[in-house]
Design a protein around this motif. Sequence first.
Motif, PDB file in Angstrom:
ATOM      1  N   GLU A 142       0.982  -0.895   0.505  1.00 15.27           N
ATOM      2  CA  GLU A 142      -0.305   0.029  -0.043  1.00 15.27           C
ATOM      3  C   GLU A 142       0.754   1.108  -0.018  1.00 15.27           C
ATOM      4  OE1 GLU A 142      -3.783  -1.637   2.304  1.00 15.27           O
ATOM      5  OE2 GLU A 142      -2.635  -0.464   3.123  1.00 15.27           O
ATOM      6  N   LEU A 143       1.998   1.316   1.203  1.00 10.70           N
ATOM      7  CA  LEU A 143       2.707   2.361   0.514  1.00 10.70           C
ATOM      8  C   LEU A 143       3.843   2.675  -0.042  1.00 10.70           C
ATOM      9  CD1 LEU A 143       3.812   1.920   4.729  1.00 10.70           C
ATOM     10  CD2 LEU A 143       2.020   3.678   3.670  1.00 10.70           C
ATOM     11  N   TYR A 144       4.480   1.300  -0.733  1.00 15.59           N
ATOM     12  CA  TYR A 144       5.235   1.585  -1.652  1.00 15.59           C
ATOM     13  C   TYR A 144       4.904   1.199  -2.823  1.00 15.59           C
ATOM     14  CZ  TYR A 144       7.685   2.928   2.603  1.00 15.59           C
ATOM     15  OH  TYR A 144       7.998   3.203   3.625  1.00 15.59           O
ATOM     16  N   ASN A 145       3.670   0.962  -3.095  1.00 12.01           N
ATOM     17  CA  ASN A 145       3.186  -0.041  -4.803  1.00 12.01           C
ATOM     18  C   ASN A 145       4.675  -1.578  -4.744  1.00 12.01           C
ATOM     19  OD1 ASN A 145       1.344  -1.003  -6.077  1.00 12.01           O
ATOM     20  ND2 ASN A 145       2.561   0.443  -7.748  1.00 12.01           N
ATOM     21  N   ALA A 146       4.803  -1.900  -3.955  1.00 14.77           N
ATOM     22  CA  ALA A 146       6.117  -2.835  -3.924  1.00 14.77           C
ATOM     23  C   ALA A 146       5.844  -4.571  -3.624  1.00 14.77           C
ATOM     24  CB  ALA A 146       7.055  -2.510  -3.396  1.00 14.77           C
ATOM     25  N   PRO A 168       3.861   7.556   6.574  1.00 12.34           N
ATOM     26  CA  PRO A 168       2.560   7.882   7.962  1.00 12.34           C
ATOM     27  C   PRO A 168       3.387   7.182   9.665  1.00 12.34           C
ATOM     28  CG  PRO A 168       2.311   5.842   6.082  1.00 12.34           C
ATOM     29  CD  PRO A 168       3.645   6.581   6.378  1.00 12.34           C
ATOM     30  N   PHE A 169       4.050   6.899   9.585  1.00  8.18           N
ATOM     31  CA  PHE A 169       4.811   6.181  10.548  1.00  8.18           C
ATOM     32  C   PHE A 169       5.736   7.266  11.534  1.00  8.18           C
ATOM     33  CE2 PHE A 169       8.398   5.341   8.685  1.00  8.18           C
ATOM     34  CZ  PHE A 169       7.870   4.857   7.475  1.00  8.18           C
ATOM     35  N   LEU A 170       6.284   7.783  10.508  1.00  7.18           N
ATOM     36  CA  LEU A 170       6.841   9.053  11.267  1.00  7.18           C
ATOM     37  C   LEU A 170       6.144  10.514  11.399  1.00  7.18           C
ATOM     38  CD1 LEU A 170      10.076   9.445   9.141  1.00  7.18           C
ATOM     39  CD2 LEU A 170       9.473   8.327  11.296  1.00  7.18           C
TER      40      LEU A 170
END
Lengths: 318, 339
Positions: A287-291, A313-315
């Motif tokens: 979801e975050l990096y499309n990886a 989002p975690f920072l």
Amino acid sequence: MQKLADQIKDAAKKLLAEQKVDLVIGFAEGSLPLRGTPLFARTPEEADKLTWNLGCENNLANYLRKREGKVAVVAKGCDVRSIVALIKENQINRDNLYIIGVPCSGMIDRKKVNAILGGKELLEIEVNGDTATLKGNNCSETAKVADLLHNSCKDCRYGNPVIYDELVGELLPEKETDDFAEIKKFESKTTAQRRAFMNSEFSKCIRCYACRNACPVCYCEECFVDCNQPEWIGKSALNTEDNILFQVVRVFHSAGRCTDCGACERACPMGINLRLLTRKLVKDVKELYNAEAGVNMDDKAALATFTADDPEPFLVKE
Amino acid sequence: MIVSKNDIPSFLDKLIGEYQVFAPVQEGSYTLFKQICSGADAALTDGNTKLPAKEIIFPQSEKLFSYNVTAEGAKLESIIDDRKKVVFGVRPCDAKSLTLLDNVFNNDKYQDPYYLTRRANTILVGIGCNSPASTCFCTSVKGGPFDTKGLDLLLVDIGDAYVVEVVTEKGKTLIDNAGFASASEADKAAAAKAKDEAQVTCQVNTDGLKEKLDVNFYDPIWEKIHEKCLGCGACTYLCPTCHCFDIVDDAVDCNGCRVRNWDSCAFPLFTLHGSGHNPRTSNKERYRNRIMHKFKYFVDNFGEIACVGCGRCIKNCPVNMDIRVVLEDVRGSEARLDS
Ligand code: SF4
Ligand code: SF4
Ligand code: SF4
Ligand code: SF4
Ligand code: SF4
């Protein structure tokens, strides 16, 4: 399956006879029903023991890191993804590896078989097309093979090897995309509920580290749990919190590298639901990096690259 | 004596007042020995528990003593568990394993108070195995599905009741006041029949094994044998006879406990010396140690094989490393017996 087994055998014997490789790693018939076991064949005669069945569940990429000499491996979809991830991490030299790719539609989960047999021991299994007959002591049940597959196999979208030097069998049709339904369901629970589940699940952990050792991408020279100076984590099994800490760190260490092969969960003798954690990270990375790890030779490993617009989002508390 | 299966929960309930009672409890797809608070929790199913009963006497993590260091000095308090225990529903192989562990924790050189106190205060009530699993090979290692070694009582399943065999005085005291009827001739015949019919089909030939192990430390066979092993602790932690341990301090500042934890010869740290040297550098040496310890060193030291044939390692190894196959490979290896 028999046909695939013969093709694998032929391919392996040829490679060994022509001295293209020194070693073929594949599966032999194991000692229990529905059990393939890793085989290391160095001569065409030894390669005669190679087979292929619905119990070839181990991830053979685990045996390929830092190998000397030329090696061939019999690899299903998930093994190949792990191989790709390990090539990118310089753990496997692609030039010295020959991949005999096997399209895979899933391996049978013995825990599901046991549940169907009501805890009775499986003595024999016969697979006929898409149904399996499971025979125990004075009992016999039939089931759809599809219902017996490992959850990781049901979720897998890469049964077809993403790279190979030779393919045995036919490529399989593409599957729909993974919806991570059970992960979303778990995410929707409250913190307290999640914590309670984790506590009950990881109270079963005996810290045997089979999960770690079965994972192809867990290969630190010294694992943080083994290190005793400094001691990062309690060594005793008195404390579920430590068991959770071990698992959480293990899972974070494989973030963006985990291929969701399920080898860790299969290895766990205590039947702990480890994919709940590993897949949460697989989902986040997607979801975050499309990886996704190990799906092609070009992408860099998600956590080994940086772009200015990477979400964090975690920072930042938004 | 005979006890109806229906009466087992109330019998256990009575014991719970006086003893810590441990019995197999269903945990998802397997059973585990747990301390029970109600006799109804005991799950006396076919087959053996996932983890051996060993952990009741020799826990995976055990606090040996606590300490507290102040300016005045150090205060130590030993933690010895002398609570009375009953282990109900233990299989003969697990009971036999404790007789093997006794050699380790109680010998001329050393008597372990922690283990021995627990052992002395524990009564083992066994249940024989009417349907041994295909991976059980107790009869090949001087045991059997109704073997009484290590047990205080043995129950023989005859359908809706158990025929109780008294093995020791300790066992007798446990049931003297339980009010069980004596077994009729028919019951005894049924028990004899159950014993007769229980077939341990798996045989492991250990002939000449020790002689091979005496000389094959450097045999190339170990290269091949260990190759697929992942070096995890599953087989050792699930084994009723494995007994290696490590001792650590679990402390914050000056307060803490000394804890004894199970260790495993499969782990890289197992024999890592303080100097950094490790005599068992790779998985080959570690796996060899597992086999040598059970089938040679233990035999050298105590005259018995340290395997009771429970089959747990066979069923639970993630890569199907089967000890039966390994032993056959060792026996068939070409190590020269005269070298
Ligand atoms: S963490 Fe588990 S699912 Fe992920 S790569 Fe490792 S073994 Fe496979
Ligand atoms: S394999 Fe299972 S029991 Fe063993 S350390 Fe991993 S989670 Fe714990
Ligand atoms: S034999 Fe199997 S269970 Fe034992 S250490 Fe090796 S892989 Fe783990
Ligand atoms: S070595 Fe295997 S079969 Fe033997 S006692 Fe240990 S777990 Fe059971
Ligand atoms: S090994 Fe023998 S004693 Fe142990 S569970 Fe199997 S049949 Fe019973």
